[in-house]
Enzyme design. Structure first.
Site, PDB file in Angstrom:
ATOM      1  N   SER A 146       0.871  -1.177   0.000  1.00 38.16           N
ATOM      2  CA  SER A 146       0.000   0.000   0.000  1.00 38.16           C
ATOM      3  C   SER A 146       0.903   1.220   0.000  1.00 38.16           C
ATOM      4  CB  SER A 146      -0.850  -0.015   1.271  1.00 38.16           C
ATOM      5  OG  SER A 146      -1.430   1.250   1.521  1.00 38.16           O
ATOM      6  N   TYR A 159      -1.977  -1.277  10.440  1.00 35.41           N
ATOM      7  CA  TYR A 159      -2.078  -1.469   8.995  1.00 35.41           C
ATOM      8  C   TYR A 159      -0.780  -1.016   8.302  1.00 35.41           C
ATOM      9  CZ  TYR A 159      -4.045  -1.231   4.272  1.00 35.41           C
ATOM     10  OH  TYR A 159      -4.289  -1.417   2.935  1.00 35.41           O
TER      11      TYR A 159
HETATM   12  N1  LIG Z   1      -8.872  -0.240  -1.026  1.00 31.66           N
HETATM   13  C1  LIG Z   1      -7.795   0.488  -0.780  1.00 31.66           C
HETATM   14  O1  LIG Z   1      -7.867   1.730  -0.677  1.00 31.66           O
HETATM   15  C2  LIG Z   1      -6.451  -0.187  -0.647  1.00 31.66           C
HETATM   16  C3  LIG Z   1      -5.313   0.622  -0.675  1.00 31.66           C
HETATM   17  C4  LIG Z   1      -4.073   0.018  -0.532  1.00 31.66           C
HETATM   18  C5  LIG Z   1      -3.971  -1.355  -0.377  1.00 31.66           C
HETATM   19  N2  LIG Z   1      -5.113  -2.101  -0.352  1.00 31.66           N
HETATM   20  C6  LIG Z   1      -4.935  -3.539  -0.154  1.00 31.66           C
HETATM   21  O2  LIG Z   1      -5.527  -4.236  -1.235  1.00 31.66           O
HETATM   22  C7  LIG Z   1      -5.870  -5.567  -0.809  1.00 31.66           C
HETATM   23  C8  LIG Z   1      -7.273  -5.879  -1.270  1.00 31.66           C
HETATM   24  O3  LIG Z   1      -8.165  -5.015  -0.586  1.00 31.66           O
HETATM   25  P1  LIG Z   1      -9.513  -4.464  -1.231  1.00 31.66           P
HETATM   26  O4  LIG Z   1      -9.355  -2.987  -1.340  1.00 31.66           O
HETATM   27  O5  LIG Z   1      -9.887  -5.256  -2.409  1.00 31.66           O
HETATM   28  O6  LIG Z   1     -10.490  -4.701   0.012  1.00 31.66           O
HETATM   29  P2  LIG Z   1     -11.718  -5.711   0.179  1.00 31.66           P
HETATM   30  O7  LIG Z   1     -12.119  -5.600   1.596  1.00 31.66           O
HETATM   31  O8  LIG Z   1     -12.716  -5.433  -0.882  1.00 31.66           O
HETATM   32  O9  LIG Z   1     -11.063  -7.135  -0.120  1.00 31.66           O
HETATM   33  C9  LIG Z   1     -10.245  -7.826   0.786  1.00 31.66           C
HETATM   34  C10 LIG Z   1     -10.588  -9.295   0.668  1.00 31.66           C
HETATM   35  O10 LIG Z   1      -9.703 -10.038   1.511  1.00 31.66           O
HETATM   36  C11 LIG Z   1     -10.473 -11.069   2.094  1.00 31.66           C
HETATM   37  N3  LIG Z   1      -9.879 -11.530   3.348  1.00 31.66           N
HETATM   38  C12 LIG Z   1      -9.831 -10.882   4.544  1.00 31.66           C
HETATM   39  N4  LIG Z   1      -9.275 -11.676   5.463  1.00 31.66           N
HETATM   40  C13 LIG Z   1      -8.951 -12.846   4.841  1.00 31.66           C
HETATM   41  C14 LIG Z   1      -8.360 -14.057   5.266  1.00 31.66           C
HETATM   42  N5  LIG Z   1      -7.971 -14.236   6.545  1.00 31.66           N
HETATM   43  N6  LIG Z   1      -8.189 -15.031   4.360  1.00 31.66           N
HETATM   44  C15 LIG Z   1      -8.569 -14.868   3.072  1.00 31.66           C
HETATM   45  N7  LIG Z   1      -9.132 -13.755   2.612  1.00 31.66           N
HETATM   46  C16 LIG Z   1      -9.342 -12.747   3.494  1.00 31.66           C
HETATM   47  C17 LIG Z   1     -11.846 -10.440   2.364  1.00 31.66           C
HETATM   48  O11 LIG Z   1     -12.842 -11.423   2.547  1.00 31.66           O
HETATM   49  C18 LIG Z   1     -12.026  -9.609   1.112  1.00 31.66           C
HETATM   50  O12 LIG Z   1     -12.716 -10.303   0.110  1.00 31.66           O
HETATM   51  C19 LIG Z   1      -5.690  -5.580   0.719  1.00 31.66           C
HETATM   52  O13 LIG Z   1      -4.456  -6.188   1.040  1.00 31.66           O
HETATM   53  C20 LIG Z   1      -5.642  -4.111   1.066  1.00 31.66           C
HETATM   54  O14 LIG Z   1      -4.929  -3.859   2.244  1.00 31.66           O
HETATM   55  C21 LIG Z   1      -6.344  -1.563  -0.492  1.00 31.66           C
END
Ligand SMILES: NC(=O)c1ccc[n+]([C@@H]2O[C@H](COP(=O)([O-])OP(=O)(O)OC[C@H]3O[C@@H](n4cnc5c(N)ncnc54)[C@H](O)[C@@H]3O)[C@@H](O)[C@H]2O)c1
Length: 287
Positions: A146, A159
């Site tokens: 991130s 985080y």
């Molecule tokens: N959305 C943002 O602004 C953003 C920014 C930077 C990084 N990210 C990173 O991107 C990645 C994806 O996030 P997203 O934005 O799609 O969010 P999201 O919440 O839509 O998706 C995250 C997914 O991870 C799954 N998950 C959570 N715990 C889990 C576990 N123990 N085992 C298996 N799956 C699990 C959830 O069920 C969910 O489907 C994450 O690592 C997040 O930290 C997101």
């Protein structure tokens, strides 16, 4: 000698967090480019829903909790039994520090451990399970970090710490895999409109006020997950060491050695920020 471009057509790609905003778009985009996909998330119903409409001959959707190494080795074994190889692993599952901003002093017991368990140990477990196959196929590992890997993580330290650590895994792996003709890269999304970002965009008014104060508006606007899906598929094909999306973060990332001390000092001096942090802690005391 550099590794060749990775051809997604026919490649076997494992994705965790595949039912979430970013994971789902990545699955759809690599599938569109001809890949066979292993979609993993916490619930079978959620992954089944996420792959609806894709070619069932090129999809394996399964439940896997990334905090449980056996779930990942089972999923990897199933993929290898079916298709004989794994070319790409995208260790992407992640969670936020919770539904509200909190300081290191005020955050509830157990939150840090839970966030590290999913975001860091989960990436570690995923990569470890797939790595022998990635080495065999001279494939590619992509880990989701991130912008928080290099931004100040105030009121979001669990985080930010997890994402900084994930970056280190990706960078180290890239150097280690060179000996095998395989590659690794790090994905650095800025804000993306998915449930994980809700806390910073209205769900918690103090978190929302804090990030508005800390970042200029162009960096703050969340992008659609579809853009991340496209950037990730391109980055995998190019075996990119870094995928920054949106690209407006590239100068901040490139200049982090200069930007970070300046922005840390500005945050430290800003009375509005100090007031907001006090409010975060007062609220925690009232809970
Ligand atoms: N959305 C943002 O602004 C953003 C920014 C930077 C990084 N990210 C990173 O991107 C990645 C994806 O996030 P997203 O934005 O799609 O969010 P999201 O919440 O839509 O998706 C995250 C997914 O991870 C799954 N998950 C959570 N715990 C889990 C576990 N123990 N085992 C298996 N799956 C699990 C959830 O069920 C969910 O489907 C994450 O690592 C997040 O930290 C997101």
């Amino acid at each position: 000698m550099g590794a060749q471009r990775l051809v997604l057509d026919g490649a076997v790609v494992v994705v965790t967090g595949a039912a979430g905003g970013i994971g789902r778009e990545v699955v759809r985009e690599v599938h569109r480019r001809g890949a066979r996909v292993v979609s993993l998330d916490l619930s079978q119903a959620a992954v089944d829903d996420a792959v609806r409409g894709l070619d069932p001959d090129r999809v394996l959707a399964a439940r896997a909790d990334v905090t449980v190494p056996a779930d990942l080795s089972d999923a990897v074994d199933r993929a290898v039994a079916r298709w004989g190889r794994i070319d790409v692993v995208f260790a992407n599952a992640g969670i936020s520090s919770g539904d509200s901003a909190d300081t290191v002093a005020s955050v509830a017991d157990g939150v840090f451990e839970r966030v590290i368990g999913v975001n860091l140990m989960g990436v570690w477990n995923t990569v470890r399970a797939a790595l022998p196959h990635i080495i065999d196929s001279r494939g590619h590992v992509l880990v989701t970090s991130s912008t928080y890997a290099y931004l100040n993580g105030m009121v979001n330290a669990p985080y930010a710490a997890s994402k900084a650590a994930v970056e280190q895994i990706g960078r180290a792996l890239r150097s280690e895999l060179a000996a095998h003709g395989a590659t690794a890269g790090v994905l650095y999304p800025g804000w993306v409109a998915t449930p994980i970002a809700d806390v910073a965009f209205g769900k918690d008014e103090l978190a929302t006020a804090l990030i508005k104060r800390a970042f200029p508006r162009p960096l703050l606007t969340p992008i659609k997950p579809r853009r991340v899906g496209l950037a990730v598929a391109d980055g995998i094909e190019a075996r990119s060491p870094r995928i920054q999306v949106p690209r407006r973060w590239i100068p901040v990332a490139a200049l982090r050695g200069i930007v970070n001390p300046l922005s840390d000092a500005a945050l430290h001096r800003d009375p509005t920020m100090i007031g907001l942090v006090r409010e975060v802690e007062d609220r925690a005391h009232r809970r």
